[in-house]
Design an enzyme around this catalytic site. Sequence first.
Site: not given
Length: 226
Positions: A46, A74, A88, A186
């Site tokens: 993203d 991550y 986000d 997310r």
Amino acid sequence: MEKFDRIILVDKPAGISSFGVVARVRRKLTEEAGRRVKVGHTGTLDPFATGLLVLLSGKFTRRADEFSKLDKVYEAEIRLGATSTTGDPEGEITKTTHPLQAPSLQEPSLQEVEATLQKFVGKITQTPPIYSAIKIDGQRAYKLARAGKAPKMPSRQVEIYSLELLEYTYPTLKIRAHVSSGTYIRTLAEDIGRELKTGAYTSNLRRTKVGEYDVAQAQIVDEFMK
């Protein structure tokens, strides 16, 4: 094999799309080669996210599917007590209110957070966010969402190999997640917030590994362009 048939590891900065990084790298290689060089990514990040992008150029672009199936690691910062329309910081942020409209939520204890994280380890079903690059009827879901449409997102099974709690001071929760390809952090953050009854969104996200490739091996974009 030509010098332009290669794997390129880039440490993507925040504020630029993965497609933007690909375009810059393609332009650089095309200038060097004196002809158009194909460049493709093997999994987007993203715009707000940073970290490892594995790009392929020349004949290596034929191996994109092989690389896209690799596991990822991550590091994420999750903001509890609020939700975002995009999951986000770029979306519309709404503070979560208690069901009885009390001024503040009950802050989850460290033990509650640790127990909740463990609930998501293993094979789980996720519904990807509408603000994603998944194609629905030939169009990117995020483009449909921005046009005011609500695309129906198909659920998928993904696997969370491990979820490590790095730091927790309400409302900030930091985790390290080792996940299968196709996992949306997310969505994971939103599901964690739902389980904790606080709401949540991903405030920062960094990809540190793709398969055996590590972000420590990667170049930042400006270095590559030189």
